[in-house]
Design a protein around this motif. Structure first.
Motif, PDB file in Angstrom:
ATOM      1  N   TRP A 128       0.836  -1.201   0.000  1.00 28.49           N
ATOM      2  CA  TRP A 128       0.000   0.000   0.000  1.00 28.49           C
ATOM      3  C   TRP A 128       0.872   1.252   0.000  1.00 28.49           C
ATOM      4  CZ3 TRP A 128      -1.044  -4.438   2.687  1.00 28.49           C
ATOM      5  CH2 TRP A 128      -2.245  -5.089   2.377  1.00 28.49           C
ATOM      6  N   GLN A 129       0.770   2.025  -1.046  1.00 31.68           N
ATOM      7  CA  GLN A 129       1.563   3.243  -1.191  1.00 31.68           C
ATOM      8  C   GLN A 129       0.665   4.412  -1.593  1.00 31.68           C
ATOM      9  OE1 GLN A 129       4.764   3.517  -0.387  1.00 31.68           O
ATOM     10  NE2 GLN A 129       5.036   1.334   0.050  1.00 31.68           N
ATOM     11  N   GLY A 130       1.266   5.568  -1.709  1.00 38.09           N
ATOM     12  CA  GLY A 130       0.538   6.732  -2.220  1.00 38.09           C
ATOM     13  C   GLY A 130      -0.561   7.218  -1.293  1.00 38.09           C
ATOM     14  N   ASP A 131      -1.670   7.633  -1.882  1.00 35.11           N
ATOM     15  CA  ASP A 131      -2.758   8.264  -1.132  1.00 35.11           C
ATOM     16  C   ASP A 131      -3.355   7.342  -0.075  1.00 35.11           C
ATOM     17  OD1 ASP A 131      -2.400  10.526  -2.627  1.00 35.11           O
ATOM     18  OD2 ASP A 131      -4.094  10.164  -3.966  1.00 35.11           O
ATOM     19  N   VAL A 132      -3.500   6.042  -0.410  1.00 33.58           N
ATOM     20  CA  VAL A 132      -4.129   5.121   0.539  1.00 33.58           C
ATOM     21  C   VAL A 132      -3.256   4.953   1.783  1.00 33.58           C
ATOM     22  CG1 VAL A 132      -3.140   3.014  -0.493  1.00 33.58           C
ATOM     23  CG2 VAL A 132      -5.292   2.900   0.743  1.00 33.58           C
ATOM     24  N   ARG A 133      -1.941   4.984   1.596  1.00 36.36           N
ATOM     25  CA  ARG A 133      -1.031   4.880   2.740  1.00 36.36           C
ATOM     26  C   ARG A 133      -1.097   6.147   3.591  1.00 36.36           C
ATOM     27  NH1 ARG A 133       4.205   6.076   4.217  1.00 36.36           N
ATOM     28  NH2 ARG A 133       5.293   4.453   5.408  1.00 36.36           N
ATOM     29  N   GLN A 134      -1.133   7.309   2.933  1.00 39.27           N
ATOM     30  CA  GLN A 134      -1.198   8.564   3.672  1.00 39.27           C
ATOM     31  C   GLN A 134      -2.499   8.683   4.456  1.00 39.27           C
ATOM     32  OE1 GLN A 134       1.410  10.596   4.120  1.00 39.27           O
ATOM     33  NE2 GLN A 134       2.464   9.020   2.918  1.00 39.27           N
ATOM     34  N   LYS A 135      -3.596   8.207   3.866  1.00 39.46           N
ATOM     35  CA  LYS A 135      -4.882   8.225   4.584  1.00 39.46           C
ATOM     36  C   LYS A 135      -4.801   7.339   5.824  1.00 39.46           C
ATOM     37  CE  LYS A 135      -9.816   7.176   4.307  1.00 39.46           C
ATOM     38  NZ  LYS A 135      -9.787   6.443   5.600  1.00 39.46           N
ATOM     39  N   ALA A 136      -4.196   6.175   5.679  1.00 37.84           N
ATOM     40  CA  ALA A 136      -4.069   5.265   6.817  1.00 37.84           C
ATOM     41  C   ALA A 136      -3.243   5.892   7.930  1.00 37.84           C
ATOM     42  CB  ALA A 136      -3.443   3.949   6.361  1.00 37.84           C
ATOM     43  N   LEU A 137      -2.132   6.537   7.564  1.00 32.18           N
ATOM     44  CA  LEU A 137      -1.292   7.186   8.578  1.00 32.18           C
ATOM     45  C   LEU A 137      -2.050   8.304   9.292  1.00 32.18           C
ATOM     46  CD1 LEU A 137       2.162   7.374   6.745  1.00 32.18           C
ATOM     47  CD2 LEU A 137       1.619   6.023   8.781  1.00 32.18           C
ATOM     48  N   LYS A 138      -2.832   9.071   8.530  1.00 33.84           N
ATOM     49  CA  LYS A 138      -3.631  10.144   9.137  1.00 33.84           C
ATOM     50  C   LYS A 138      -4.690   9.576  10.075  1.00 33.84           C
ATOM     51  CE  LYS A 138      -3.003  13.743   5.644  1.00 33.84           C
ATOM     52  NZ  LYS A 138      -3.651  14.635   4.650  1.00 33.84           N
ATOM     53  N   ASP A 139      -5.322   8.471   9.675  1.00 37.16           N
ATOM     54  CA  ASP A 139      -6.315   7.830  10.537  1.00 37.16           C
ATOM     55  C   ASP A 139      -5.662   7.353  11.836  1.00 37.16           C
ATOM     56  OD1 ASP A 139      -8.368   8.222   8.747  1.00 37.16           O
ATOM     57  OD2 ASP A 139      -8.305   6.192   7.915  1.00 37.16           O
ATOM     58  N   LEU A 140      -4.527   6.691  11.708  1.00 37.98           N
ATOM     59  CA  LEU A 140      -3.835   6.168  12.889  1.00 37.98           C
ATOM     60  C   LEU A 140      -3.410   7.299  13.816  1.00 37.98           C
ATOM     61  CD1 LEU A 140      -1.679   3.460  11.081  1.00 37.98           C
ATOM     62  CD2 LEU A 140      -3.447   2.991  12.792  1.00 37.98           C
ATOM     63  N   LEU A 141      -2.856   8.365  13.235  1.00 29.51           N
ATOM     64  CA  LEU A 141      -2.430   9.507  14.039  1.00 29.51           C
ATOM     65  C   LEU A 141      -3.623  10.138  14.755  1.00 29.51           C
ATOM     66  CD1 LEU A 141      -0.151  11.387  14.923  1.00 29.51           C
ATOM     67  CD2 LEU A 141      -0.541  12.731  12.845  1.00 29.51           C
ATOM     68  N   LYS A 142      -4.742  10.259  14.061  1.00 26.48           N
ATOM     69  CA  LYS A 142      -5.955  10.831  14.645  1.00 26.48           C
ATOM     70  C   LYS A 142      -6.466   9.963  15.796  1.00 26.48           C
ATOM     71  CE  LYS A 142     -10.574  12.457  13.227  1.00 26.48           C
ATOM     72  NZ  LYS A 142     -11.463  11.530  13.950  1.00 26.48           N
ATOM     73  N   TRP A 143      -6.511   8.646  15.578  1.00 27.75           N
ATOM     74  CA  TRP A 143      -7.021   7.739  16.605  1.00 27.75           C
ATOM     75  C   TRP A 143      -6.130   7.725  17.841  1.00 27.75           C
ATOM     76  CZ3 TRP A 143      -7.847   3.363  12.495  1.00 27.75           C
ATOM     77  CH2 TRP A 143      -8.985   3.661  11.743  1.00 27.75           C
TER      78      TRP A 143
END
Length: 277
Positions: free
Chosen positions: A223-238
């Motif tokens: 998983w790279q690109g936008d989908v990876r960045q979304k996941a990192l943002k979700d994890l950071l938010k949680w």
């Protein structure tokens, strides 16, 4: 003049790693060229995959792995001195990079969160939990989730967002209790990595067939690109909101990299094992 300390693979592993498998080397780094930066490690990670991937190294090579590092000298305008990055520099205190493979921490990273989380819950291990649970398993509300190795770096995150499995005899037992059309995501099998004997028996084929189970291994770099960045943002938010609690097993001192690695393989850690340089 900067001298880098690096842990190298002195001898390939046979069974559990020992101190004799590693050698500490000191090298003098050359002056920076235009576009390059000098990195100083702040936190380093040890992961189970290193036990397997080390087979690809030549004896004398630096052990692989990520680190959170600070740019301490720069000839790259995009990465000024003081920038914090995640780098795949391996087990070394200092390294030179052209900046192409470096990942800056998100601008919204809170001051209250330790930078080391970029190697764990808001990094590779968190992403492994995230994609294994939500993408590979496609978990939905109301489903039952079983997490093997739930005290480990990945499992402790999965248990909170909710399912991943690793290999070994425990998994084989659980597979026989699966519901029909169950899904199994496999990101590792640490209980087998140091075995010198035959692998444990696999799950009965008839169970897989008649329960119509889906079993899929995966590597998180898929998983790279936008989908990876979304996941990192979700994890950071949680994590920032306290919805995901994190656990770190921190070893002080770069000299303790081998000890941290060996201890992690023996299950001495609760959560992510980190070495503070």
């Amino acid at each position: 003049m900067v001298h880098a300390k690096s842990w190298t693979l002195k001898k390939h592993f046979e069974g559990y790693p020992t101190n004799s498998n590693f050698e500490l080397k000191i090298t003098e780094l050359p002056p920076l060229k235009n576009g390059e930066v000098l990195l100083e490690a702040l936190f380093l990670t040890v992961n189970p995959y290193m036990r397997v991937v080390a087979k690809r190294l030549k004896e004398g090579d630096t052990m692989m792995g990520q680190q959170v590092a600070r740019v301490v000298e720069s000839k790259n305008s995009a990465l000024p001195t003081g920038t914090i990055v995640v780098a795949f520099s391996g087990w070394t205190t200092h390294s030179i990079s052209d900046g192409k493979e470096l990942e800056k921490l998100p601008t919204e990273w809170p001051d209250t969160l330790p930078l080391s989380l970029a190697l764990g819950t808001v990094g590779m291990t968190g992403l492994t939990a995230y994609f294994g649970l939500l993408d590979i398993c496609g978990v939905k509300g109301g489903e039952t989730v079983m997490v093997n190795a739930a005290a480990g770096a990945v499992g402790s995150v999965v248990g909170q967002i909710a399912k991943l499995k690793v290999g070994g005899e425990f998994s084989n037992t659980v597979i026989c209790q699966m519901k029909k059309f169950g899904k199994i995501a496999i990101c590792g099998a640490m209980s087998t990595y140091n075995s010198t004997g035959p692998p444990p028996p696999g799950p009965p084929p008839e169970i897989i067939i008649f329960l119509e189970l889906r079993m899929e291994g995966f590597v998180v770099t898929r998983w790279q690109g936008d989908v990876r960045q979304k996941a990192l943002k979700d994890l950071l938010k949680w994590v920032s909101e306290g919805k995901i609690q994190y656990h770190e097993h921190i070893k002080e001192g770069f000299e303790n990299m081998p000890a941290a690695f060996m201890g992690m393989l023996k299950g001495e850690n609760l959560g992510k094992t980190i070495v503070k340089a």
